[in-house]
Design a protein around this motif. Structure first.
Motif, PDB file in Angstrom:
ATOM      1  N   SER A   4      23.011 -42.234   4.123  1.00 47.62           N
ATOM      2  CA  SER A   4      22.546 -43.604   3.370  1.00 47.62           C
ATOM      3  C   SER A   4      22.501 -44.659   4.657  1.00 47.62           C
ATOM      4  O   SER A   4      23.124 -44.182   5.713  1.00 47.62           O
ATOM      5  N   CYS A   5      21.956 -45.608   4.568  1.00 40.12           N
ATOM      6  CA  CYS A   5      21.900 -46.637   5.587  1.00 40.12           C
ATOM      7  C   CYS A   5      23.492 -47.082   5.890  1.00 40.12           C
ATOM      8  O   CYS A   5      23.958 -47.168   7.118  1.00 40.12           O
ATOM      9  N   ARG A   6      24.194 -47.097   4.935  1.00 40.38           N
ATOM     10  CA  ARG A   6      25.906 -47.500   5.005  1.00 40.38           C
ATOM     11  C   ARG A   6      26.491 -46.428   5.915  1.00 40.38           C
ATOM     12  O   ARG A   6      27.110 -46.861   6.792  1.00 40.38           O
ATOM     13  N   GLU A   7      26.304 -45.228   5.838  1.00 37.76           N
ATOM     14  CA  GLU A   7      26.993 -44.410   6.495  1.00 37.76           C
ATOM     15  C   GLU A   7      26.319 -44.416   7.832  1.00 37.76           C
ATOM     16  O   GLU A   7      27.119 -44.227   9.052  1.00 37.76           O
ATOM     17  N   ALA A   8      25.022 -44.690   8.070  1.00 38.14           N
ATOM     18  CA  ALA A   8      24.532 -44.350   9.259  1.00 38.14           C
ATOM     19  C   ALA A   8      24.841 -45.690   9.955  1.00 38.14           C
ATOM     20  O   ALA A   8      25.321 -45.441  11.355  1.00 38.14           O
ATOM     21  N   SER A   9      25.225 -46.679   9.325  1.00 36.59           N
ATOM     22  CA  SER A   9      25.599 -47.904  10.396  1.00 36.59           C
ATOM     23  C   SER A   9      27.114 -47.628  10.756  1.00 36.59           C
ATOM     24  O   SER A   9      27.510 -48.179  11.919  1.00 36.59           O
ATOM     25  N   ARG A  10      27.875 -47.075  10.044  1.00 32.82           N
ATOM     26  CA  ARG A  10      29.259 -46.756  10.599  1.00 32.82           C
ATOM     27  C   ARG A  10      29.106 -45.904  11.727  1.00 32.82           C
ATOM     28  O   ARG A  10      29.728 -45.937  12.489  1.00 32.82           O
ATOM     29  N   LEU A  11      28.293 -44.584  11.535  1.00 35.84           N
ATOM     30  CA  LEU A  11      28.208 -43.645  12.651  1.00 35.84           C
ATOM     31  C   LEU A  11      27.518 -44.455  13.992  1.00 35.84           C
ATOM     32  O   LEU A  11      27.932 -44.109  14.859  1.00 35.84           O
ATOM     33  N   ILE A  12      26.697 -45.418  13.747  1.00 37.89           N
ATOM     34  CA  ILE A  12      25.989 -45.988  14.933  1.00 37.89           C
ATOM     35  C   ILE A  12      27.268 -46.846  15.590  1.00 37.89           C
ATOM     36  O   ILE A  12      27.440 -46.761  16.962  1.00 37.89           O
ATOM     37  N   SER A  13      28.135 -47.532  15.050  1.00 36.73           N
ATOM     38  CA  SER A  13      29.115 -48.399  15.387  1.00 36.73           C
ATOM     39  C   SER A  13      30.232 -47.224  15.991  1.00 36.73           C
ATOM     40  O   SER A  13      30.478 -47.350  17.295  1.00 36.73           O
TER      41      SER A  13
ATOM     42  N   CYS B 161      41.277 -48.087  14.682  1.00 41.28           N
ATOM     43  CA  CYS B 161      40.609 -48.847  15.457  1.00 41.28           C
ATOM     44  C   CYS B 161      39.079 -48.980  15.246  1.00 41.28           C
ATOM     45  O   CYS B 161      38.474 -49.891  15.444  1.00 41.28           O
ATOM     46  N   SER B 162      38.302 -47.635  14.871  1.00 43.21           N
ATOM     47  CA  SER B 162      37.096 -47.578  14.748  1.00 43.21           C
ATOM     48  C   SER B 162      36.595 -48.619  13.436  1.00 43.21           C
ATOM     49  O   SER B 162      35.613 -49.116  13.451  1.00 43.21           O
ATOM     50  N   VAL B 163      37.561 -48.567  12.312  1.00 42.29           N
ATOM     51  CA  VAL B 163      37.064 -49.290  11.221  1.00 42.29           C
ATOM     52  C   VAL B 163      37.156 -50.928  11.627  1.00 42.29           C
ATOM     53  O   VAL B 163      36.157 -51.464  11.122  1.00 42.29           O
ATOM     54  N   LEU B 164      38.168 -51.216  12.492  1.00 44.09           N
ATOM     55  CA  LEU B 164      38.334 -52.716  12.807  1.00 44.09           C
ATOM     56  C   LEU B 164      36.986 -52.960  13.556  1.00 44.09           C
ATOM     57  O   LEU B 164      36.580 -54.294  13.560  1.00 44.09           O
ATOM     58  N   LEU B 165      36.523 -52.299  14.339  1.00 47.89           N
ATOM     59  CA  LEU B 165      35.473 -52.664  15.241  1.00 47.89           C
ATOM     60  C   LEU B 165      34.139 -52.774  14.511  1.00 47.89           C
ATOM     61  O   LEU B 165      33.491 -53.318  14.739  1.00 47.89           O
ATOM     62  N   TYR B 166      33.885 -51.733  13.247  1.00 42.58           N
ATOM     63  CA  TYR B 166      32.929 -51.586  12.582  1.00 42.58           C
ATOM     64  C   TYR B 166      32.666 -53.116  11.745  1.00 42.58           C
ATOM     65  O   TYR B 166      31.861 -53.630  11.743  1.00 42.58           O
ATOM     66  N   ARG B 167      33.865 -53.313  11.373  1.00 42.20           N
ATOM     67  CA  ARG B 167      34.112 -54.663  10.495  1.00 42.20           C
ATOM     68  C   ARG B 167      33.612 -55.804  11.353  1.00 42.20           C
ATOM     69  O   ARG B 167      33.044 -56.914  11.121  1.00 42.20           O
ATOM     70  N   ALA B 168      34.234 -55.890  12.675  1.00 40.52           N
ATOM     71  CA  ALA B 168      34.124 -57.071  13.490  1.00 40.52           C
ATOM     72  C   ALA B 168      32.423 -57.043  13.881  1.00 40.52           C
ATOM     73  O   ALA B 168      31.697 -58.197  14.026  1.00 40.52           O
ATOM     74  N   ARG B 169      31.991 -55.765  14.303  1.00 34.67           N
ATOM     75  CA  ARG B 169      30.664 -56.016  14.695  1.00 34.67           C
ATOM     76  C   ARG B 169      29.608 -56.257  13.389  1.00 34.67           C
ATOM     77  O   ARG B 169      28.517 -57.196  13.578  1.00 34.67           O
ATOM     78  N   MET B 170      30.012 -55.881  12.264  1.00 36.11           N
ATOM     79  CA  MET B 170      29.121 -56.306  11.144  1.00 36.11           C
ATOM     80  C   MET B 170      29.199 -57.790  10.934  1.00 36.11           C
ATOM     81  O   MET B 170      28.187 -58.437  10.609  1.00 36.11           O
TER      82      MET B 170
END
Lengths: 60, 186
Positions: A4-13, B161-170
Motif C-alpha cells: 500500500s502507499c502507507r507501507e511504501a512511504s515507510r520503506l522509502i523513509s 530510530c527508523s520509526v522516529l525518523l519516519y515520523r519526523a520526516r512525515m
C-alpha cells in the motif's frame, strides 16, 4: 503481496537510513513504477534531506 | 585574519542552529560561546574557501556532536511509547492504505526554499513533534550522524530510530506542504 502507499512511504523513509533487503527493494520498485503519488513523496523526502543538510552546513 | 566583528555577527544564526538541536537555551548559548572562542583562537585555519558562516557552523557542529557523545548514556528521555506509533498520519491515508489526497509535487522554486526556510519551518514544526523525534531528525539529517551512533547516544534500537525518523520526516513534510499551500492561496 502488493504494497500500500502507507507501507511504501515507510520503506522509502527506511531506505534513507539502511540498505533495503532484495525483497523490499523489488516490492518498492514495482510500487513506484505504478504510483505517481509515492514518486512525488520520495522526491519530497530527498529534498527535505538536501535542505536539512545544506542548512546544517550553514549554506542558505 | 577575520575581523572579530564578522565572527560576532554570526552569533544569532549559530544560536538558532544550536537551539534547534539542543532545545535548551543555556546549553545552546554555551555551545555558541565555545564556538566563537574556538574560532577566534584558530582564525589561521580559516582558508577563505567557504563563508565565515559555513566555517563557524562546522566548528559548532563538531562541538554539538562532541557534547552528545559526552552525554552518552545519560537518561535523556522517558518511555518511547507515545512516539513509537504512526497513528498521527491516519488522516493522510485511506482505509486501503493509499494516499487520501494526491501528493502535490514540490516545484522548482519550492525545492530551493527547503534549505532557505529550513530553520524557520523546523523550529515551528518542532513544537508539535516530541523532543526526541525532532532530535533524532536533527542528528541524522542536519548533523549527518550515522544511525548506529544515534542509537548508541539515545539508547534506542535501530527499529525505534527508523520509526522516529519516519515520523519526523512525515511531520516536516506536512509542515512545508501546509505552509506553501497557504502561501499559494494568498
Amino acid at each position: 503481496m502488493r504494497l500500500s502507499c502507507r507501507e511504501a512511504s515507510r520503506l522509502i523513509s527506511a531506505g534513507m537510513d539502511r540498505p533495503l533487503s532484495a525483497a523490499e527493494h523489488l516490492k518498492l520498485r514495482m510500487h513506484l513504477l505504478l504510483c505517481g503519488n509515492c514518486r512525488q513523496f520520495s522526491q519530497q523526502l530527498a529534498l527535505l534531506r538536501n535542505g536539512a543538510r545544506r542548512a546544517g552546513e550553514g549554506v542558505e | 585574519m577575520i575581523d572579530p566583528q564578522q565572527i560576532e555577527q554570526e552569533r544569532p544564526y549559530l544560536l538558532r542552529y544550536a537551539l534547534a538541536q539542543l532545545r535548551e537555551r543555556d546549553a545552546a548559548e554555551e555551545a555558541v560561546q565555545e564556538t566563537l572562542l574556538a574560532a577566534l583562537e584558530s582564525q589561521g585555519s580559516f582558508s577563505g574557501k567557504s563563508t565565515v558562516r559555513t566555517w563557524l557552523t562546522s566548528i559548532l557542529r563538531f562541538k554539538l556532536i562532541d557534547g552528545l557523545r559526552r552525554k552518552g548514556k545519560e537518561k535523556l528521555f522517558e518511555s518511547l511509547e507515545d512516539e513509537a506509533d504512526d497513528g498521527d498520519f491516519d488522516g493522510l491515508f485511506a482505509q486501503d492504505g493509499h494516499w487520501r489526497e494526491p501528493v502535490r509535487a514540490w516545484s522548482g522554486p519550492e525545492s530551493q526554499l527547503v534549505s532557505k526556510q529550513f530553520w524557520e519551518v523546523f523550529e515551528a514544526c518542532s513544537k508539535v513533534m516530541p523532543r526526541r523525534t525532532a532530535m533524532v531528525f536533527a542528528m541524522r539529517e542536519v548533523m549527518g550522524m550515522e544511525i548506529a551512533e544515534i542509537c548508541n547516544n539515545l539508547e534506542i534500537s535501530a527499529t525505534n530510530c527508523s520509526v522516529l525518523l519516519y515520523r519526523a520526516r512525515m511531520t516536516l513534510r506536512e509542515c512545508f506542504s501546509t505552509r506553501w499551500s497557504r502561501e499559494g492561496e494568498r
